[in-house]
Design an enzyme around this catalytic site. Sequence first.
Site, PDB file in Angstrom:
ATOM      1  N   TYR A   1      -8.990   5.826   7.546  1.00 36.00           N
ATOM      2  CA  TYR A   1      -9.115   6.201   8.956  1.00 36.00           C
ATOM      3  C   TYR A   1     -10.102   7.359   9.015  1.00 36.00           C
ATOM      4  CZ  TYR A   1      -4.914   3.498  10.230  1.00 36.00           C
ATOM      5  OH  TYR A   1      -3.996   2.484  10.464  1.00 36.00           O
TER       6      TYR A   1
ATOM      7  N   HIS B   1       0.857  -1.190   0.000  1.00 33.21           N
ATOM      8  CA  HIS B   1       0.000   0.000   0.000  1.00 33.21           C
ATOM      9  C   HIS B   1       0.890   1.236   0.000  1.00 33.21           C
ATOM     10  CE1 HIS B   1      -4.209  -1.522   1.389  1.00 33.21           C
ATOM     11  NE2 HIS B   1      -3.648  -2.363   0.555  1.00 33.21           N
TER      12      HIS B   1
ATOM     13  N   LYS C   1       1.055  -0.273  14.977  1.00 35.53           N
ATOM     14  CA  LYS C   1       2.446  -0.449  15.403  1.00 35.53           C
ATOM     15  C   LYS C   1       2.700  -1.697  16.239  1.00 35.53           C
ATOM     16  CE  LYS C   1       4.174   2.974  13.309  1.00 35.53           C
ATOM     17  NZ  LYS C   1       4.512   2.483  11.955  1.00 35.53           N
TER      18      LYS C   1
ATOM     19  N   PRO D   1      -4.258   0.414  18.656  1.00 35.43           N
ATOM     20  CA  PRO D   1      -4.044  -0.063  17.273  1.00 35.43           C
ATOM     21  C   PRO D   1      -4.109   1.008  16.189  1.00 35.43           C
ATOM     22  CG  PRO D   1      -6.226  -0.641  18.064  1.00 35.43           C
ATOM     23  CD  PRO D   1      -5.488  -0.061  19.230  1.00 35.43           C
TER      24      PRO D   1
HETATM   25  C1  PHB Z   1      -6.264  -4.145  10.699  1.00 36.79           C
HETATM   26  O1  PHB Z   1      -6.171  -4.409   9.482  1.00 36.79           O
HETATM   27  O2  PHB Z   1      -6.794  -4.941  11.496  1.00 36.79           O
HETATM   28  C2  PHB Z   1      -5.736  -2.844  11.192  1.00 36.79           C
HETATM   29  C3  PHB Z   1      -5.134  -1.986  10.304  1.00 36.79           C
HETATM   30  C4  PHB Z   1      -4.645  -0.765  10.750  1.00 36.79           C
HETATM   31  C5  PHB Z   1      -4.763  -0.422  12.081  1.00 36.79           C
HETATM   32  C6  PHB Z   1      -5.334  -1.311  12.970  1.00 36.79           C
HETATM   33  C7  PHB Z   1      -5.834  -2.529  12.523  1.00 36.79           C
HETATM   34  O3  PHB Z   1      -4.296   0.763  12.493  1.00 36.79           O
END
Ligand code: PHB
Length: 389
Positions: free
Chosen positions: A200, A72, A296, A292
Amino acid sequence: MKTQVGIIGSGPSGLLLSQLLDLQGIESVILERQSREHVMGRIRAGVIEQGTADLLRTAQVHARMDREGQPHDGVNIAFNGERYRIDFKGLTGSAVMVYGQTEITRDLFEARDALGGTIIDEAEDVRPHGIDTDSPYLTYRKHGEAHRIDCDFIAGCDGFHGVSRQSIPADVLHTYEKVYPFGWLGVLSQTPPVADELIYAHHARGFALCSMRSATLSRYYVQCPVDEDLADWPDDRFWDELRRRLPDDAAEALVTGPSIEKSIAPLRSFVAEPMRFGRLFLAGDAAHIVPPTGAKGLNLAASDIYYLSRALTAFYKDGQQALLDAYSETCLRRVWKAERFSWWMTTLLHQFPENGAFGARVQLAELDYLVNSKAAMTALAENYIGLPY
Ligand code: PHB
Ligand code: APR
Protein backbone atom coordinates in the site's frame (compact mmCIF):
# COMPACT_ATOMS: atom_id res chain seq x y z
CA MET A 1 -43.04 -22.54 -6.20
CA LYS A 2 -42.49 -22.68 -2.43
CA THR A 3 -39.24 -22.62 -0.47
CA GLN A 4 -38.04 -21.67 3.02
CA VAL A 5 -35.63 -18.84 2.15
CA GLY A 6 -35.92 -16.80 -1.03
CA ILE A 7 -32.56 -15.24 -1.90
CA ILE A 8 -32.15 -12.33 -4.30
CA GLY A 9 -28.70 -12.24 -5.91
CA SER A 10 -26.13 -14.93 -6.71
CA GLY A 11 -23.04 -12.97 -5.74
CA PRO A 12 -20.83 -14.32 -2.92
CA SER A 13 -23.41 -13.38 -0.25
CA GLY A 14 -26.38 -15.18 -1.83
CA LEU A 15 -24.41 -18.25 -2.88
CA LEU A 16 -22.68 -18.64 0.50
CA LEU A 17 -25.99 -18.28 2.36
CA SER A 18 -27.70 -20.86 0.15
CA GLN A 19 -24.81 -23.31 0.63
CA LEU A 20 -24.66 -22.92 4.44
CA LEU A 21 -28.44 -23.29 4.76
CA ASP A 22 -28.44 -26.38 2.52
CA LEU A 23 -25.84 -28.03 4.76
CA GLN A 24 -28.30 -27.45 7.63
CA GLY A 25 -31.14 -29.00 5.63
CA ILE A 26 -32.79 -25.64 4.97
CA GLU A 27 -34.13 -25.03 1.46
CA SER A 28 -33.54 -21.90 -0.55
CA VAL A 29 -33.98 -20.59 -4.08
CA ILE A 30 -31.73 -17.91 -5.59
CA LEU A 31 -33.03 -15.40 -8.15
CA GLU A 32 -30.29 -13.63 -10.13
CA ARG A 33 -30.86 -10.87 -12.69
CA GLN A 34 -27.73 -11.52 -14.74
CA SER A 35 -26.51 -14.68 -16.44
CA ARG A 36 -24.16 -16.95 -14.52
CA GLU A 37 -21.36 -16.14 -16.98
CA HIS A 38 -21.81 -12.43 -16.28
CA VAL A 39 -21.64 -12.96 -12.51
CA MET A 40 -18.59 -15.21 -12.84
CA GLY A 41 -16.86 -12.66 -15.11
CA ARG A 42 -16.73 -9.89 -12.52
CA ILE A 43 -13.19 -8.92 -11.44
CA ARG A 44 -13.21 -8.15 -7.70
CA ALA A 45 -10.72 -8.11 -4.84
CA GLY A 46 -9.05 -11.05 -3.20
CA VAL A 47 -7.94 -10.67 0.44
CA ILE A 48 -9.72 -13.03 2.84
CA GLU A 49 -9.88 -12.68 6.60
CA GLN A 50 -9.35 -15.71 8.86
CA GLY A 51 -13.06 -15.64 9.74
CA THR A 52 -14.10 -15.72 6.07
CA ALA A 53 -11.70 -18.58 5.33
CA ASP A 54 -13.15 -20.53 8.26
CA LEU A 55 -16.71 -19.86 7.05
CA LEU A 56 -15.80 -21.11 3.56
CA ARG A 57 -14.50 -24.28 5.25
CA THR A 58 -17.79 -24.66 7.16
CA ALA A 59 -19.53 -24.28 3.78
CA GLN A 60 -17.25 -27.01 2.39
CA VAL A 61 -15.97 -24.79 -0.45
CA HIS A 62 -12.38 -24.49 0.80
CA ALA A 63 -10.52 -27.19 -1.16
CA ARG A 64 -9.25 -25.02 -4.03
CA MET A 65 -8.68 -22.04 -1.73
CA ASP A 66 -6.43 -24.17 0.50
CA ARG A 67 -4.66 -25.55 -2.58
CA GLU A 68 -4.22 -22.35 -4.59
CA GLY A 69 -4.69 -19.53 -2.06
CA GLN A 70 -1.63 -17.77 -0.60
CA PRO A 71 -1.47 -17.13 3.15
CA HIS A 72 0.02 -13.69 3.80
CA ASP A 73 1.57 -13.03 7.23
CA GLY A 74 2.03 -9.34 6.61
CA VAL A 75 1.58 -6.30 4.41
CA ASN A 76 3.81 -3.41 3.33
CA ILE A 77 3.12 0.28 3.80
CA ALA A 78 5.29 2.59 1.67
CA PHE A 79 5.85 6.34 1.93
CA ASN A 80 8.67 8.83 1.43
CA GLY A 81 10.43 6.27 -0.76
CA GLU A 82 10.65 3.65 2.01
CA ARG A 83 8.78 0.39 2.60
CA TYR A 84 7.71 -0.80 6.05
CA ARG A 85 6.32 -4.25 6.89
CA ILE A 86 3.36 -4.76 9.19
CA ASP A 87 3.93 -8.23 10.67
CA PHE A 88 0.41 -9.63 11.11
CA LYS A 89 1.66 -12.99 12.42
CA GLY A 90 4.06 -11.43 14.92
CA LEU A 91 1.58 -8.82 16.13
CA THR A 92 -1.64 -10.88 16.22
CA GLY A 93 -0.70 -14.53 15.67
CA SER A 94 -2.93 -14.57 12.60
CA ALA A 95 -2.77 -13.93 8.85
CA VAL A 96 -4.92 -13.34 5.76
CA MET A 97 -5.38 -15.43 2.63
CA VAL A 98 -4.98 -14.06 -0.89
CA TYR A 99 -7.49 -15.83 -3.14
CA GLY A 100 -9.63 -14.03 -5.75
CA GLN A 101 -13.31 -13.34 -5.11
CA THR A 102 -13.93 -14.53 -8.69
CA GLU A 103 -12.52 -17.93 -7.67
CA ILE A 104 -14.67 -18.04 -4.52
CA THR A 105 -17.75 -17.28 -6.59
CA ARG A 106 -16.83 -20.10 -9.01
CA ASP A 107 -16.26 -22.54 -6.12
CA LEU A 108 -19.65 -21.61 -4.65
CA PHE A 109 -21.50 -22.09 -7.95
CA GLU A 110 -19.88 -25.53 -8.32
CA ALA A 111 -20.82 -26.44 -4.74
CA ARG A 112 -24.43 -25.37 -5.29
CA ASP A 113 -24.59 -27.44 -8.47
CA ALA A 114 -23.08 -30.43 -6.67
CA LEU A 115 -25.84 -30.28 -4.05
CA GLY A 116 -28.53 -29.60 -6.66
CA GLY A 117 -29.14 -26.04 -5.49
CA THR A 118 -31.76 -23.95 -7.31
CA ILE A 119 -30.32 -20.80 -8.92
CA ILE A 120 -32.59 -19.07 -11.43
CA ASP A 121 -30.46 -16.66 -13.45
CA GLU A 122 -31.59 -14.04 -15.93
CA ALA A 123 -34.62 -13.50 -13.70
CA GLU A 124 -36.14 -10.16 -14.66
CA ASP A 125 -38.08 -7.72 -12.55
CA VAL A 126 -37.52 -9.57 -9.28
CA ARG A 127 -39.74 -8.10 -6.54
CA PRO A 128 -40.19 -8.96 -2.89
CA HIS A 129 -43.75 -8.81 -1.55
CA GLY A 130 -45.40 -9.07 1.88
CA ILE A 131 -42.11 -8.54 3.70
CA ASP A 132 -43.99 -7.07 6.68
CA THR A 133 -46.28 -10.15 6.84
CA ASP A 134 -45.70 -13.80 7.90
CA SER A 135 -46.01 -14.99 4.30
CA PRO A 136 -43.66 -13.05 2.06
CA TYR A 137 -43.14 -14.03 -1.57
CA LEU A 138 -41.01 -13.15 -4.59
CA THR A 139 -42.18 -12.53 -8.13
CA TYR A 140 -40.07 -12.43 -11.26
CA ARG A 141 -40.29 -12.84 -15.02
CA LYS A 142 -38.31 -15.32 -17.08
CA HIS A 143 -38.65 -15.79 -20.80
CA GLY A 144 -41.59 -13.39 -20.67
CA GLU A 145 -43.49 -15.54 -18.15
CA ALA A 146 -44.45 -14.39 -14.66
CA HIS A 147 -43.49 -16.57 -11.70
CA ARG A 148 -44.06 -16.51 -7.91
CA ILE A 149 -42.08 -18.10 -5.06
CA ASP A 150 -43.67 -18.31 -1.62
CA CYS A 151 -41.18 -18.37 1.25
CA ASP A 152 -40.78 -17.78 4.98
CA PHE A 153 -37.92 -15.29 4.67
CA ILE A 154 -36.29 -13.17 1.96
CA ALA A 155 -32.54 -12.54 1.95
CA GLY A 156 -31.59 -9.39 0.08
CA CYS A 157 -28.15 -10.29 -1.30
CA ASP A 158 -28.58 -8.19 -4.43
CA GLY A 159 -25.77 -5.69 -3.97
CA PHE A 160 -25.78 -1.90 -3.89
CA HIS A 161 -28.00 -1.47 -6.95
CA GLY A 162 -30.46 -4.21 -5.99
CA VAL A 163 -34.22 -4.06 -5.31
CA SER A 164 -34.15 -5.29 -1.69
CA ARG A 165 -32.94 -2.20 0.15
CA GLN A 166 -35.36 -0.08 -1.85
CA SER A 167 -38.19 -2.27 -0.54
CA ILE A 168 -37.69 -1.00 3.01
CA PRO A 169 -40.04 1.96 3.64
CA ALA A 170 -38.30 5.33 3.41
CA ASP A 171 -39.43 6.32 6.89
CA VAL A 172 -37.74 3.22 8.31
CA LEU A 173 -34.48 3.17 6.33
CA HIS A 174 -31.58 5.42 7.31
CA THR A 175 -28.50 5.66 5.12
CA TYR A 176 -25.05 7.04 5.85
CA GLU A 177 -22.72 7.85 2.96
CA LYS A 178 -19.34 9.33 2.17
CA VAL A 179 -18.26 9.61 -1.47
CA TYR A 180 -14.50 10.09 -2.01
CA PRO A 181 -13.32 12.63 -4.62
CA PHE A 182 -11.29 10.05 -6.54
CA GLY A 183 -11.33 6.54 -7.93
CA TRP A 184 -9.04 3.55 -8.37
CA LEU A 185 -7.72 2.73 -11.82
CA GLY A 186 -7.09 -1.02 -11.65
CA VAL A 187 -5.13 -3.29 -13.99
CA LEU A 188 -4.91 -7.08 -14.07
CA SER A 189 -1.80 -8.43 -15.82
CA GLN A 190 -0.35 -11.86 -16.51
CA THR A 191 2.93 -10.88 -14.81
CA PRO A 192 4.70 -12.01 -11.63
CA PRO A 193 3.81 -9.85 -8.61
CA VAL A 194 6.31 -7.10 -7.73
CA ALA A 195 6.56 -8.47 -4.17
CA ASP A 196 5.41 -11.53 -2.24
CA GLU A 197 3.12 -9.38 -0.06
CA LEU A 198 0.81 -6.46 -0.84
CA ILE A 199 2.26 -2.92 -0.98
CA TYR A 200 0.00 0.00 0.00
CA ALA A 201 1.86 3.11 -1.21
CA HIS A 202 1.31 6.71 -0.14
CA HIS A 203 2.79 9.19 -2.64
CA ALA A 204 2.50 12.89 -3.48
CA ARG A 205 1.21 11.84 -6.95
CA GLY A 206 -1.51 9.71 -5.33
CA PHE A 207 -2.09 6.28 -3.77
CA ALA A 208 -0.98 3.03 -5.37
CA LEU A 209 -1.55 -0.62 -4.47
CA CYS A 210 0.37 -3.70 -5.60
CA SER A 211 -1.63 -6.90 -5.16
CA MET A 212 -1.83 -10.30 -6.82
CA ARG A 213 -4.00 -13.29 -7.63
CA SER A 214 -1.23 -15.86 -8.05
CA ALA A 215 2.49 -16.14 -8.81
CA THR A 216 1.70 -15.27 -12.43
CA LEU A 217 -1.29 -12.94 -12.15
CA SER A 218 -0.91 -9.45 -10.65
CA ARG A 219 -3.39 -6.73 -9.73
CA TYR A 220 -2.34 -3.07 -9.47
CA TYR A 221 -4.24 0.11 -8.68
CA VAL A 222 -3.47 3.84 -8.82
CA GLN A 223 -5.57 6.69 -7.38
CA CYS A 224 -7.07 8.75 -10.22
CA PRO A 225 -9.81 11.37 -10.72
CA VAL A 226 -13.15 9.51 -10.61
CA ASP A 227 -14.26 10.85 -13.99
CA GLU A 228 -11.03 9.91 -15.74
CA ASP A 229 -11.32 8.49 -19.26
CA LEU A 230 -9.82 5.01 -19.60
CA ALA A 231 -8.79 5.90 -23.15
CA ASP A 232 -6.30 8.35 -21.62
CA TRP A 233 -4.60 5.48 -19.81
CA PRO A 234 -2.78 3.25 -22.26
CA ASP A 235 -0.80 0.52 -20.50
CA ASP A 236 2.53 2.38 -20.78
CA ARG A 237 1.15 5.40 -18.97
CA PHE A 238 -0.28 3.16 -16.25
CA TRP A 239 3.02 1.34 -15.65
CA ASP A 240 4.97 4.59 -15.74
CA GLU A 241 2.65 6.22 -13.21
CA LEU A 242 2.69 3.15 -10.91
CA ARG A 243 6.50 2.98 -11.02
CA ARG A 244 6.71 6.68 -10.01
CA ARG A 245 4.59 6.06 -6.91
CA LEU A 246 6.61 3.07 -5.64
CA PRO A 247 9.83 3.01 -3.58
CA ASP A 248 12.91 2.45 -5.79
CA ASP A 249 13.36 -1.24 -4.96
CA ALA A 250 9.80 -2.06 -5.96
CA ALA A 251 9.89 0.25 -9.00
CA GLU A 252 12.97 -1.57 -10.27
CA ALA A 253 11.48 -5.01 -9.58
CA LEU A 254 8.17 -4.22 -11.32
CA VAL A 255 7.50 -6.58 -14.26
CA THR A 256 5.09 -4.98 -16.73
CA GLY A 257 3.01 -6.47 -19.52
CA PRO A 258 -0.25 -6.02 -21.43
CA SER A 259 -3.29 -5.43 -19.21
CA ILE A 260 -5.92 -8.17 -19.45
CA GLU A 261 -8.44 -6.10 -17.53
CA LYS A 262 -8.51 -2.38 -16.85
CA SER A 263 -11.27 -0.42 -15.09
CA ILE A 264 -11.93 2.56 -12.82
CA ALA A 265 -13.89 2.06 -9.61
CA PRO A 266 -15.36 4.93 -7.57
CA LEU A 267 -14.71 4.96 -3.81
CA ARG A 268 -17.64 5.19 -1.43
CA SER A 269 -18.48 4.42 2.20
CA PHE A 270 -22.16 3.54 2.65
CA VAL A 271 -24.29 1.95 5.39
CA ALA A 272 -28.03 1.31 5.43
CA GLU A 273 -29.85 0.80 8.74
CA PRO A 274 -31.71 -1.32 9.74
CA MET A 275 -30.49 -4.41 7.88
CA ARG A 276 -33.79 -6.17 8.58
CA PHE A 277 -37.39 -5.19 7.92
CA GLY A 278 -39.97 -7.79 8.82
CA ARG A 279 -39.12 -10.97 6.92
CA LEU A 280 -36.53 -9.22 4.69
CA PHE A 281 -32.85 -9.46 5.72
CA LEU A 282 -30.17 -7.47 3.89
CA ALA A 283 -26.63 -8.81 3.60
CA GLY A 284 -23.41 -7.70 1.92
CA ASP A 285 -23.30 -4.83 -0.56
CA ALA A 286 -27.10 -4.51 -0.39
CA ALA A 287 -26.58 -2.97 3.07
CA HIS A 288 -23.06 -1.54 3.08
CA ILE A 289 -20.18 -0.50 0.85
CA VAL A 290 -16.60 0.12 1.93
CA PRO A 291 -13.81 1.76 -0.04
CA PRO A 292 -11.48 -1.10 -1.11
CA THR A 293 -8.46 0.25 0.80
CA GLY A 294 -9.17 -1.96 3.81
CA ALA A 295 -9.99 -5.09 1.76
CA LYS A 296 -13.25 -5.47 3.73
CA GLY A 297 -16.00 -5.74 1.07
CA LEU A 298 -16.15 -9.52 0.71
CA ASN A 299 -15.25 -10.12 4.34
CA LEU A 300 -18.15 -8.00 5.62
CA ALA A 301 -20.51 -9.87 3.31
CA ALA A 302 -19.20 -13.11 4.80
CA SER A 303 -19.75 -12.02 8.41
CA ASP A 304 -23.31 -10.92 7.58
CA ILE A 305 -23.91 -14.37 6.12
CA TYR A 306 -22.37 -16.00 9.19
CA TYR A 307 -24.89 -14.15 11.41
CA LEU A 308 -27.86 -14.69 9.06
CA SER A 309 -27.28 -18.41 8.46
CA ARG A 310 -26.79 -18.93 12.21
CA ALA A 311 -30.04 -17.06 12.99
CA LEU A 312 -32.08 -18.90 10.34
CA THR A 313 -30.68 -22.24 11.48
CA ALA A 314 -31.63 -21.48 15.11
CA PHE A 315 -35.14 -20.55 13.91
CA TYR A 316 -35.68 -23.71 11.84
CA LYS A 317 -33.93 -26.08 14.25
CA ASP A 318 -35.06 -24.73 17.63
CA GLY A 319 -37.83 -22.27 16.78
CA GLN A 320 -35.58 -19.54 18.17
CA GLN A 321 -36.42 -15.95 17.17
CA ALA A 322 -33.78 -14.07 19.23
CA LEU A 323 -30.90 -14.25 16.75
CA LEU A 324 -33.18 -13.11 13.91
CA ASP A 325 -34.35 -10.17 16.02
CA ALA A 326 -30.75 -9.27 16.89
CA TYR A 327 -29.46 -9.74 13.31
CA SER A 328 -29.38 -6.10 12.23
CA GLU A 329 -27.79 -4.79 15.42
CA THR A 330 -25.24 -7.62 15.53
CA CYS A 331 -24.14 -7.05 11.92
CA LEU A 332 -24.01 -3.26 12.20
CA ARG A 333 -21.63 -3.33 15.16
CA ARG A 334 -19.07 -5.17 13.02
CA VAL A 335 -19.98 -3.24 9.86
CA TRP A 336 -19.29 0.15 11.44
CA LYS A 337 -15.89 -0.97 12.74
CA ALA A 338 -14.94 -2.14 9.25
CA GLU A 339 -16.31 1.13 7.80
CA ARG A 340 -14.16 3.05 10.26
CA PHE A 341 -11.03 1.01 9.36
CA SER A 342 -11.63 1.33 5.61
CA TRP A 343 -12.22 5.09 5.93
CA TRP A 344 -9.07 5.44 8.07
CA MET A 345 -6.89 3.49 5.58
CA THR A 346 -8.34 5.58 2.73
CA THR A 347 -7.76 8.87 4.59
CA LEU A 348 -4.23 7.87 5.57
CA LEU A 349 -3.00 6.71 2.17
CA HIS A 350 -4.70 8.87 -0.51
CA GLN A 351 -4.05 12.42 -1.71
CA PHE A 352 -6.72 14.93 -0.59
CA PRO A 353 -5.59 18.24 -2.11
CA GLU A 354 -8.51 19.95 -0.37
CA ASN A 355 -6.85 19.23 3.00
CA GLY A 356 -3.99 21.55 2.06
CA ALA A 357 -0.36 21.50 3.23
CA PHE A 358 -1.34 21.04 6.88
CA GLY A 359 -3.37 17.93 6.01
CA ALA A 360 -0.49 16.51 3.99
CA ARG A 361 1.90 16.97 6.94
CA VAL A 362 -0.52 15.32 9.36
CA GLN A 363 -0.81 12.32 7.02
CA LEU A 364 2.98 11.90 6.95
CA ALA A 365 3.16 12.29 10.73
CA GLU A 366 0.49 9.59 11.13
CA LEU A 367 2.39 7.27 8.76
CA ASP A 368 5.63 7.93 10.67
CA TYR A 369 3.85 7.22 13.98
CA LEU A 370 2.25 4.05 12.52
CA VAL A 371 5.49 2.38 11.42
CA ASN A 372 7.32 3.32 14.63
CA SER A 373 4.64 2.27 17.11
CA LYS A 374 3.97 -1.36 17.94
CA ALA A 375 0.57 -0.33 19.33
CA ALA A 376 -0.39 1.42 16.08
CA MET A 377 0.85 -1.44 13.90
CA THR A 378 -1.06 -3.91 16.07
CA ALA A 379 -4.23 -1.87 15.67
CA LEU A 380 -3.84 -1.94 11.88
CA ALA A 381 -3.03 -5.67 11.92
CA GLU A 382 -6.00 -6.55 14.15
CA ASN A 383 -8.42 -4.77 11.85
CA TYR A 384 -6.83 -6.01 8.63
CA ILE A 385 -6.86 -9.69 9.56
CA GLY A 386 -10.47 -9.26 10.72
CA LEU A 387 -12.14 -8.44 14.02
CA PRO A 388 -13.83 -11.36 15.80
CA TYR A 389 -17.44 -12.27 14.85
C1 PHB B 1 -7.07 -6.77 -4.74
O1 PHB B 1 -6.28 -7.74 -4.71
O2 PHB B 1 -7.77 -6.54 -5.74
C2 PHB B 1 -7.15 -5.88 -3.55
C3 PHB B 1 -6.38 -6.17 -2.44
C4 PHB B 1 -6.44 -5.34 -1.33
C5 PHB B 1 -7.27 -4.24 -1.34
C6 PHB B 1 -8.06 -3.98 -2.44
C7 PHB B 1 -8.00 -4.81 -3.56
O3 PHB B 1 -7.31 -3.44 -0.26
N1 APR C 1 -32.74 -9.01 -9.08
C1 APR C 1 -31.93 -10.12 -9.06
N2 APR C 1 -30.59 -10.07 -8.87
C2 APR C 1 -30.05 -8.85 -8.67
C3 APR C 1 -30.82 -7.66 -8.66
C4 APR C 1 -32.23 -7.77 -8.86
N3 APR C 1 -33.02 -6.70 -8.86
N4 APR C 1 -29.99 -6.60 -8.45
C5 APR C 1 -28.76 -7.11 -8.34
N5 APR C 1 -28.78 -8.47 -8.46
C6 APR C 1 -27.64 -9.38 -8.40
C7 APR C 1 -26.40 -8.84 -9.11
O1 APR C 1 -26.44 -9.11 -10.48
C8 APR C 1 -25.27 -9.58 -8.40
O2 APR C 1 -24.94 -10.79 -9.05
O3 APR C 1 -27.23 -9.50 -7.06
C9 APR C 1 -25.85 -9.86 -7.01
C10 APR C 1 -25.14 -9.05 -5.91
O4 APR C 1 -23.83 -9.49 -5.83
P1 APR C 1 -22.63 -8.53 -5.32
O5 APR C 1 -22.80 -7.19 -5.85
O6 APR C 1 -21.37 -9.25 -5.59
O7 APR C 1 -22.88 -8.39 -3.76
P2 APR C 1 -22.56 -9.41 -2.57
O8 APR C 1 -22.93 -10.81 -2.94
O9 APR C 1 -23.13 -8.83 -1.37
O10 APR C 1 -20.96 -9.44 -2.51
C11 APR C 1 -20.27 -8.41 -1.92
O11 APR C 1 -18.94 -8.04 -3.78
O12 APR C 1 -18.74 -5.95 -4.64
C12 APR C 1 -18.11 -6.91 -3.93
O13 APR C 1 -16.71 -5.65 -2.54
C13 APR C 1 -17.90 -6.36 -2.60
O14 APR C 1 -16.67 -8.10 -2.13
C14 APR C 1 -17.92 -7.57 -1.88
C15 APR C 1 -18.89 -8.46 -2.49
